[in-house]
Design an enzyme around this catalytic site. Structure first.
Site, mmCIF file in Angstrom:
data_model
loop_
_atom_site.group_PDB
_atom_site.id
_atom_site.type_symbol
_atom_site.label_atom_id
_atom_site.label_comp_id
_atom_site.label_asym_id
_atom_site.label_seq_id
_atom_site.Cartn_x
_atom_site.Cartn_y
_atom_site.Cartn_z
ATOM 1 N N LYS A 133 0.859 -1.174 0.000
ATOM 2 C CA LYS A 133 0.000 0.000 0.000
ATOM 3 C C LYS A 133 0.901 1.232 0.000
ATOM 4 O O LYS A 133 1.425 1.640 1.035
ATOM 5 C CB LYS A 133 -0.921 0.037 1.228
ATOM 6 N N CYS B 178 13.277 10.748 7.525
ATOM 7 C CA CYS B 178 13.280 10.487 8.967
ATOM 8 C C CYS B 178 14.689 10.416 9.527
ATOM 9 O O CYS B 178 14.869 10.372 10.737
ATOM 10 C CB CYS B 178 12.484 9.230 9.284
ATOM 11 N N GLU C 281 9.973 16.174 14.932
ATOM 12 C CA GLU C 281 10.541 16.274 13.584
ATOM 13 C C GLU C 281 9.880 17.409 12.811
ATOM 14 O O GLU C 281 8.656 17.416 12.669
ATOM 15 C CB GLU C 281 10.187 14.992 12.820
ATOM 16 N N GLU D 131 9.414 1.376 10.812
ATOM 17 C CA GLU D 131 10.407 2.450 10.683
ATOM 18 C C GLU D 131 9.641 3.740 10.904
ATOM 19 O O GLU D 131 8.901 4.183 10.018
ATOM 20 C CB GLU D 131 11.010 2.469 9.268
HETATM 21 P P1 ADP Z 1 3.364 10.540 6.718
HETATM 22 O O1 ADP Z 1 3.101 11.602 7.701
HETATM 23 O O2 ADP Z 1 4.798 10.296 6.422
HETATM 24 O O3 ADP Z 1 2.496 10.575 5.508
HETATM 25 P P2 ADP Z 1 1.731 8.382 7.650
HETATM 26 O O4 ADP Z 1 2.027 7.463 8.775
HETATM 27 O O5 ADP Z 1 0.499 9.200 7.750
HETATM 28 O O6 ADP Z 1 3.036 9.221 7.499
HETATM 29 O O7 ADP Z 1 1.649 7.594 6.280
HETATM 30 C C1 ADP Z 1 2.527 6.539 5.927
HETATM 31 C C2 ADP Z 1 1.734 5.482 5.195
HETATM 32 O O8 ADP Z 1 0.758 4.955 6.101
HETATM 33 C C3 ADP Z 1 0.945 6.005 3.999
HETATM 34 O O9 ADP Z 1 0.912 5.008 2.996
HETATM 35 C C4 ADP Z 1 -0.435 6.212 4.576
HETATM 36 O O10 ADP Z 1 -1.455 6.178 3.611
HETATM 37 C C5 ADP Z 1 -0.534 5.022 5.506
HETATM 38 N N1 ADP Z 1 -1.546 5.133 6.553
HETATM 39 C C6 ADP Z 1 -1.997 6.232 7.175
HETATM 40 N N2 ADP Z 1 -2.967 5.906 8.072
HETATM 41 C C7 ADP Z 1 -3.100 4.554 8.013
HETATM 42 C C8 ADP Z 1 -3.933 3.590 8.678
HETATM 43 N N3 ADP Z 1 -4.821 3.950 9.607
HETATM 44 N N4 ADP Z 1 -3.797 2.291 8.347
HETATM 45 C C9 ADP Z 1 -2.906 1.906 7.422
HETATM 46 N N5 ADP Z 1 -2.103 2.754 6.759
HETATM 47 C C10 ADP Z 1 -2.194 4.058 7.046
#
Ligand code: ADP
Length: 493
Positions: free
Chosen positions: A189, A298, A395, A264
């Site tokens: 994903k 990061c 960050e 990570e």
């Molecule tokens: P960033 O702030 O770097 O975008 P996120 O943690 O929000 O970090 O996003 C990293 C990945 O996790 C993306 O692919 C995002 O779509 C996914 N993501 C965000 N929320 C969820 C969730 N509840 N379940 C699974 N994946 C998620």
């Protein structure tokens, strides 16, 4: 879109390089309800294309397809899997320019940097193509004479790989390559902000002979896709790169079916410049770790700790170097800093800078939005930053370098470790004794000494404390996708 970006997009589109559907069981598929989401070019704000907006149902099908393929992929010899991975590496390298362009289009990083990421991302595939052949077991001397004991390593099964937007290719390859090498299959994903690079890489995996169903890509509703991956007993491993908040949610969700988890998460990297540092080396290394990807990694230096004896000299030379960086569209020659990924990330940067100013920090260079508009932000240096400011606590994920003054080595170590994060740390010193002493004292998974760019496929990457679990890259990265099975053979007398 700028003329250049537009012509690149139309060329990539007409050559079939821009894919807009999800990838399930080797087939390109629309969202089952036909929904789409827009993918933007952050440098111009214009829409590049619309991609399928998928959810739980598509994810379940992707899991089923990965599970079915696991039964055959895991039975191939290591050499057969290795050859497929090697071919995938070759195809990615052969399409380096197109992949780099796609990445600049959807992520904004300068084209040279994007092409660098393609090489870096591909290096994980090459490395794990080789490592596939080295999944050794053990024979253990038995405690009883009629027994023989041995240990074998087997693939965990279907892997859910959730990745962020800052490295649209490399965050995928460093999960998917070891998983495939071990015999696992994957449901990826990617971030909804940067799915195009992931989809192009998936297409190349099929061309490389990796069988349909071994690599699946779904994107759309993050929470629905995440829930489907977590709920499935067939998914035996979740590997994630992203925010600490989402990582904690995934870890909790994985408990229900007791999946293996690698995370990570966020960092808060200290970069310590000691009085005895070589100034030129410290400047070069600090620039590299702070401003890579416009500060959106990061492992970017988040706090630059400078010893009092070198503080003035360093801050003047550093500010001069920062001021000379060219900001702009990643397709423009000589640009070193692209846009910030989106408005909310830009607002975060602005609010951190305002917080620091309101608490007494001084803007040495930059400190505001760039005249180019959009999400461009001036490369910034802020002096006199203190521990209580947001810039030192969290960050910033943008092109802002906070300088903090310290007196002694003990004080620097204390400030560096005074955080829940523990991913990367850097130090600049010419003392070998100090290098060892401080490396041992730092509560971080990666330490760079006199070097700002330390990530490589041959070394383990990962964090301590709340920066994560597990390691990616190197031989250690394989363990994340393997189960250890102990077999006892009795009645041998
Ligand atoms: P960033 O702030 O770097 O975008 P996120 O943690 O929000 O970090 O996003 C990293 C990945 O996790 C993306 O692919 C995002 O779509 C996914 N993501 C965000 N929320 C969820 C969730 N509840 N379940 C699974 N994946 C998620």
């Amino acid at each position: 879109m700028s003329t250049n970006a537009r012509s690149v997009a139309s060329r990539l589109s007409s050559s079939g390089f821009i894919r807009t559907q999800g990838f399930i069981g080797g087939k390109w598929v629309d969202a089952y309800d036909g929904k789409t989401i827009e993918v933007y070019n952050p440098a111009t704000g214009e829409v590049i294309t619309n991609v399928a907006c998928m959810g739980g149902r598509e994810t379940k099908d992707a899991i089923t397809s990965a599970h079915n393929t696991f039964l055959s992929w895991s039975k191939l010899t290591a050499a057969e899997r290795s050859r497929c991975l090697r071919k995938w590496f070759d195809l990615i390298m052969a399409n380096k320019e197109e992949l780099g362009q796609l990445m600049t289009l959807e992520q904004g990083k300068p084209l040279d940097e994007a092409m660098g990421e393609v090489t870096y991302g591909a290096s994980y595939i090459e490395f794990y193509a080789e490592e596939a052949k080295r999944v050794y077991g053990d024979i253990i001397p038995a405690a009883l004479p009629d027994r023989r004991l041995f240990v074998m390593k087997q693939p965990v099964g279907v892997v859910g790989a959730i990745t962020p937007w800052n490295f649209p290719l490399a965050m995928i390859t460093r999960k998917v390559a070891p998983a495939l090498a071990c015999g696992c299959t994957v449901v990826i994903k990617p971030s909804e902000l940067t799915p195009l690079t992931a989809l192009a890489a998936a297409e190349l995996s099929i061309q490389a002979g990796i069988p349909p169903g071994a690599v699946n890509v779904v994107m759309g509703s993050a929470s629905d896709i995440g829930e489907a991956l977590l709920a499935s007993p067939q998914v035996r491993k979740i590997t994630f790169t992203g925010s600490t908040t989402v990582g904690k949610k995934l870890m909790a969700g994985a408990a229900e079916t007791v999946k293996k988890v690698s995370l990570e998460l966020g960092g808060n990297a200290p970069c310590i410049i000691f009085d005895d540092a070589d100034l030129d080396v410290a400047l070069k290394g600090t620039m590299a770790t702070k401003f890579r990807n416009s500060g959106q990694t990061c492992v970017c230096a988040n706090r630059i700790l400078v010893q009092e004896g070198i503080y003035d000299k360093f801050s003047i030379a550093f500010s001069k170097a920062v001021e000379s960086m060219k900001v702009g569209d990643g397709f423009v020659e000589g640009v070193a800093q692209g846009p910030i990924i989106n408005d909310s990330a830009l607002h975060k940067v602005e609010s951190f800078v305002q917080d620091a100013i309101s608490k007494g920090a001084k803007v040495l260079i930059g400190g505001k939005r760039h005249s180019l508009g959009m999400t461009f932000y001036e490369p910034t240096v802020i002096g006199d930053v203190k521990s209580e400011m947001l810039l030192a606590r969290e960050e910033v994920f943008g092109p802002v370098a906070p300088l903090m003054k310290f007196k002694t080595e003990e004080e620097a170590i204390h400030i560096a470790n005074d955080t829940n994060a523990g991913l990367a740390a850097y130090m600049f010193t010419t003392s070998i004794k100090r290098s060892w002493r401080v490396s041992e004292a730092l509560e971080y998974g990666l330490v760079g000494i006199n070097e700002g760019q330390i990530s490589t496929e041959v070394a383990p990457f990962g964090g301590m404390k709340q920066s994560g679990l597990g390691r990616e890259g190197s031989k250690y990265g394989m363990d994340e996708y393997l189960e250890i099975k102990y077999v006892c053979l009795g009645n041998m007398s």
